[in-house]
Design a protein around this motif. Sequence first.
Motif, PDB file in Angstrom:
ATOM      1  N   ILE A 277       9.680  -7.839  12.283  1.00 24.19           N
ATOM      2  CA  ILE A 277      10.406  -6.581  12.501  1.00 24.19           C
ATOM      3  C   ILE A 277      11.020  -6.533  13.890  1.00 24.19           C
ATOM      4  O   ILE A 277      12.202  -6.218  14.053  1.00 24.19           O
ATOM      5  CB  ILE A 277       9.476  -5.372  12.296  1.00 24.19           C
ATOM      6  CG1 ILE A 277       9.005  -5.296  10.855  1.00 24.19           C
ATOM      7  CG2 ILE A 277      10.214  -4.072  12.655  1.00 24.19           C
ATOM      8  CD1 ILE A 277       8.042  -4.165  10.574  1.00 24.19           C
ATOM      9  N   LEU A 300      10.561  -2.054   4.740  1.00 20.79           N
ATOM     10  CA  LEU A 300       9.281  -2.298   5.425  1.00 20.79           C
ATOM     11  C   LEU A 300       8.279  -2.969   4.490  1.00 20.79           C
ATOM     12  O   LEU A 300       7.620  -3.949   4.857  1.00 20.79           O
ATOM     13  CB  LEU A 300       8.717  -0.975   5.945  1.00 20.79           C
ATOM     14  CG  LEU A 300       7.373  -1.074   6.673  1.00 20.79           C
ATOM     15  CD1 LEU A 300       7.553  -1.764   8.023  1.00 20.79           C
ATOM     16  CD2 LEU A 300       6.750   0.298   6.859  1.00 20.79           C
ATOM     17  N   TYR A 304       6.382  -6.650   4.717  1.00 22.33           N
ATOM     18  CA  TYR A 304       4.921  -6.772   4.745  1.00 22.33           C
ATOM     19  C   TYR A 304       4.437  -7.689   3.623  1.00 22.33           C
ATOM     20  O   TYR A 304       3.581  -8.558   3.845  1.00 22.33           O
ATOM     21  CB  TYR A 304       4.285  -5.392   4.611  1.00 22.33           C
ATOM     22  CG  TYR A 304       2.779  -5.421   4.678  1.00 22.33           C
ATOM     23  CD1 TYR A 304       2.121  -5.722   5.869  1.00 22.33           C
ATOM     24  CD2 TYR A 304       2.013  -5.160   3.543  1.00 22.33           C
ATOM     25  CE1 TYR A 304       0.733  -5.757   5.927  1.00 22.33           C
ATOM     26  CE2 TYR A 304       0.626  -5.195   3.595  1.00 22.33           C
ATOM     27  CZ  TYR A 304      -0.005  -5.492   4.795  1.00 22.33           C
ATOM     28  OH  TYR A 304      -1.383  -5.529   4.854  1.00 22.33           O
ATOM     29  N   SER A 379       6.479  -3.208  14.604  1.00 19.08           N
ATOM     30  CA  SER A 379       7.321  -2.099  14.152  1.00 19.08           C
ATOM     31  C   SER A 379       7.569  -1.055  15.239  1.00 19.08           C
ATOM     32  O   SER A 379       8.467  -0.226  15.093  1.00 19.08           O
ATOM     33  CB  SER A 379       6.683  -1.424  12.935  1.00 19.08           C
ATOM     34  OG  SER A 379       5.504  -0.738  13.307  1.00 19.08           O
ATOM     35  N   ALA A 457       2.771   1.324  11.207  1.00 18.29           N
ATOM     36  CA  ALA A 457       3.960   0.518  10.919  1.00 18.29           C
ATOM     37  C   ALA A 457       5.020   1.364  10.205  1.00 18.29           C
ATOM     38  O   ALA A 457       6.212   1.290  10.532  1.00 18.29           O
ATOM     39  CB  ALA A 457       3.566  -0.681  10.051  1.00 18.29           C
ATOM     40  N   PHE A 461       8.585   2.270  11.983  1.00 19.03           N
ATOM     41  CA  PHE A 461       9.821   1.698  11.436  1.00 19.03           C
ATOM     42  C   PHE A 461      10.764   2.763  10.874  1.00 19.03           C
ATOM     43  O   PHE A 461      11.965   2.730  11.086  1.00 19.03           O
ATOM     44  CB  PHE A 461       9.465   0.682  10.333  1.00 19.03           C
ATOM     45  CG  PHE A 461      10.650  -0.040   9.781  1.00 19.03           C
ATOM     46  CD1 PHE A 461      11.239  -1.055  10.507  1.00 19.03           C
ATOM     47  CD2 PHE A 461      11.174   0.274   8.539  1.00 19.03           C
ATOM     48  CE1 PHE A 461      12.344  -1.746  10.019  1.00 19.03           C
ATOM     49  CE2 PHE A 461      12.268  -0.398   8.030  1.00 19.03           C
ATOM     50  CZ  PHE A 461      12.842  -1.417   8.765  1.00 19.03           C
TER      51      PHE A 461
END
Length: 466
Positions: A277, A300, A304, A379, A457, A461
């Motif tokens: 990221i 996102l 992941y 992030s 996160a 983000f």
Amino acid sequence: MSKFMGLLKNEYIKQLKKKSTLFIFVLVAVFAFGLAGLVKLTLLIDGDLDETKSRFTSYNYTDEIEAAKENKNDKHLEYLTYLQDNKINITNWKVELAQVKFDEELYSKTSLAYRASEGYDGDIKTLYGGFIENNDWKGYYEFLKTRIDNEDLIWAIDYRLDKDIAPEENSYADDADWRNSVLDTYVECMMQKEASFSDQQKQAYEDEALTAKYRLENDITVNIAGSSLTEMVSEDGGAQYETGGIEKQTLWNSFTSSTSVVSFIGMLIIVIAGGIIASEFSNGTIKFLLINPRTRGKILISKYVTVISIGYIMMILCYIFSLISSIIFFGTSDMGAMYIKTSAGVTKAVSGFTYIFEQYMLSSVYVVVMATFAFAISSVVKSSSLAIGLGIFAMSMGENAVQILKMAFNVDAGRYTIFANSNLQTIAQGQTLFPGQTLGFAIAVIVIHMAVFLLTAWDGFVRRDV
């Protein structure tokens, strides 16, 4: 779903185009493949084992005899001379009888031969001498049956007699019967159980004996959990015995050690997670992602899933390469070996391949947690180096920091940290740093930390300015 799969495919393409990612895959393959060669080399150059074999299998007592003469210890001199004349080494079944015959009480009082001789009305020295000189092991074990009232020990004696398993005269011989070693373990554990003071020790010895008995009853030659008796010191200072190590050199010598590579894979996954990221923002490529009709949440999640799935792909490759290299260096003997372990009277027996795969999966929990931590840091910061550095530092030093807090400062609050609960392998076996720490508690702590990392996160983000 198709749009999400498109995002996932895009992430994989970006990662696989990076030379660093390809280098990481090659590194894992080389490391896994080379581990078997390293184990093989270590076994070949290990002089201690050869020295031990030489010392234990020799019946040349010249040096000891000279020492006994210098010390004018005629009694011990007669004993050593008898061993040498009758070619009895330390691993020979006759040595315990000779110890009783010559009153070598320092050695014999913990032996089955000494136990059977206590209270005997006849001439035990002549009787044992006859067993030795006539190589009458069956007569000796029949005698033991009349002198021992412990049903567990009698079971071992009957097993030996019924199966016609002569006790070894050289336990280190290439053709030594594995059942002798397991029988010795069984008998030793049962005798130590009787001599133990604590319930914990009694249970530990009984568990090891039950493991040995399971192997004998099911004709299992190699136990990955180990079955050679080694001494350890318990918490209360008493002597304990546990099984550890693999009896002979097979592919399991290296294949079991391959689980240690998972920690190395964890470091490599943190490198990917820490940059996946942060690098998008630092390079400005995040704008190209956001102009597409995809929500930030889906972007996102795709990143992941890419990180975690790459990690598991690496572990599967490591498992496969380690197995192949282990077969190349050690051959295919004992492919059917099992992992057998008894805990609280319950024996677990699974295929060796299944057991090692389970260890990979248990070890992967810490990898996933630390990768998620690095992902969360990535992030909220622009520097991928910072995210990677913090992730690797946490993975390398976290457990050590908790141990220092506990051992040096007795800080019990460390039980609530992720570092004290991530090693599910040891926790499942009851080997915990904090008393009362259970597998359920550890899983709860992991779930809470994972939730915090993922929420961090997500928030970092989704709300982050471009």
